[in-house]
Design a protein around this motif. Structure first.
Motif, mmCIF file in Angstrom:
data_model
loop_
_atom_site.group_PDB
_atom_site.id
_atom_site.type_symbol
_atom_site.label_atom_id
_atom_site.label_comp_id
_atom_site.label_asym_id
_atom_site.label_seq_id
_atom_site.Cartn_x
_atom_site.Cartn_y
_atom_site.Cartn_z
ATOM 1 N N HIS A 149 0.857 -1.188 0.000
ATOM 2 C CA HIS A 149 0.000 0.000 0.000
ATOM 3 C C HIS A 149 0.893 1.238 0.000
ATOM 4 O O HIS A 149 1.746 1.386 0.871
ATOM 5 C CB HIS A 149 -0.909 -0.008 1.221
ATOM 6 N N HIS A 150 0.709 2.123 -0.953
ATOM 7 C CA HIS A 150 1.558 3.307 -0.996
ATOM 8 C C HIS A 150 0.825 4.471 -1.637
ATOM 9 O O HIS A 150 -0.149 4.304 -2.366
ATOM 10 C CB HIS A 150 2.872 3.017 -1.736
ATOM 11 N N THR A 151 1.321 5.666 -1.333
ATOM 12 C CA THR A 151 0.800 6.887 -1.925
ATOM 13 C C THR A 151 1.957 7.864 -2.074
ATOM 14 O O THR A 151 2.862 7.896 -1.239
ATOM 15 C CB THR A 151 -0.320 7.502 -1.061
ATOM 16 N N SER B 126 -6.079 9.504 0.874
ATOM 17 C CA SER B 126 -4.755 10.075 0.620
ATOM 18 C C SER B 126 -4.857 11.322 -0.258
ATOM 19 O O SER B 126 -5.695 11.383 -1.165
ATOM 20 C CB SER B 126 -3.852 9.043 -0.067
ATOM 21 N N THR C 38 -2.463 10.944 4.727
ATOM 22 C CA THR C 38 -3.193 9.718 4.449
ATOM 23 C C THR C 38 -3.666 9.108 5.771
ATOM 24 O O THR C 38 -3.219 9.507 6.848
ATOM 25 C CB THR C 38 -2.321 8.709 3.667
#
Length: 228
Positions: free
Chosen positions: A64-66, A82, A102
């Motif tokens: 999971h990333h932003t 986010s 986020t």
């Protein structure tokens, strides 16, 4: 760098690292930061050319990333809501984006998480230490954090270009707290003299902070353990 004494059980580990936009070795960065077994990894000075390498290398452990502009967060746990946080000084270019917010949906509950890279302090012949951009950016970040509901758990992670005692960062440090180990210095990487990279919390206690080995950046990664 020497870690502080073992504080006992913890629930959450965060790594913060300014990877340097001139660093040619993103996979070395990943190997070092994963050595701390983090739940969250915040990175700054991400470039479009090297961002795919970080995404690929962290996909298995932190799916999971932003990212916003040059900052990003990778997480073991799902992220929600986010988006960018406007910490741009008034005179900076329109494309200057160094803040994100986020919601981390961890097993311990939701944690509002900010990743920020405040401007550097410059030395100018006419002004000496020029802190205007950094201080303005800190005020903008502080206003965003102050608007969060008082009951929410909250993290601020990033390269804040100042120590915890720097007066220009008080709009941020008055709202959150870290761990003041004397040994967790992050800059400059070869002979660290100050910690300007931080993991700060509200609704959680930062129980231990330490630095990781060099990665090819001019900063060293900072790791922190938290207990909610």
């Amino acid at each position: 760098m020497l870690p502080s004494a073992d504080p006992g059980p913890h629930e959450f580990t965060v790594v913060q690292h300014n990877v340097s936009d001139e660093n040619p070795a993103p996979y070395r960065v990943v190997r070092v930061v994963l050595g701390a077994e983090p739940d969250l990894i915040a990175l700054e000075e991400l470039t479009p050319s090297r961002l795919p390498a970080f995404r690929s290398a962290l996909a298995a452990t932190h799916p999971h990333h932003t990212t916003v502009g040059t900052v990003g967060l990778w997480s073991r746990y799902p992220l929600a809501d986010s988006g960018a946080v406007d910490i741009r000084p008034r005179d900076a270019d329109e494309g200057w984006e160094r803040g994100l917010r986020t919601l981390v949906r961890s097993p311990h509950g939701e944690v509002v998480t900010y990743v920020a890279h405040l401007p550097s302090v410059r030395i100018r012949a006419a002004e000496g230490y020029a802190t205007g951009w950094r201080d303005e950016s800190a005020r903008r970040l502080g206003r965003a954090v102050a608007a969060e509901p008082a009951h929410s758990r909250l993290l601020i992670v990033g390269d804040l270009n100042g120590t915890v005692d720097d007066r220009g960062r008080r709009p941020v440090t008055s709202l959150v707290h870290g761990e003041r180990s004397r040994f967790a210095f992050s800059w400059p990487a070869r002979l660290p003299l100050a910690r300007i990279d931080h993991v700060l919390a509200r609704g959680a206690v930062v129980t231990k902070t330490w630095t990781l080995p060099e990665t090819g950046s001019d900063h060293r990664p900072v790791a922190a353990r938290l207990r909610f």
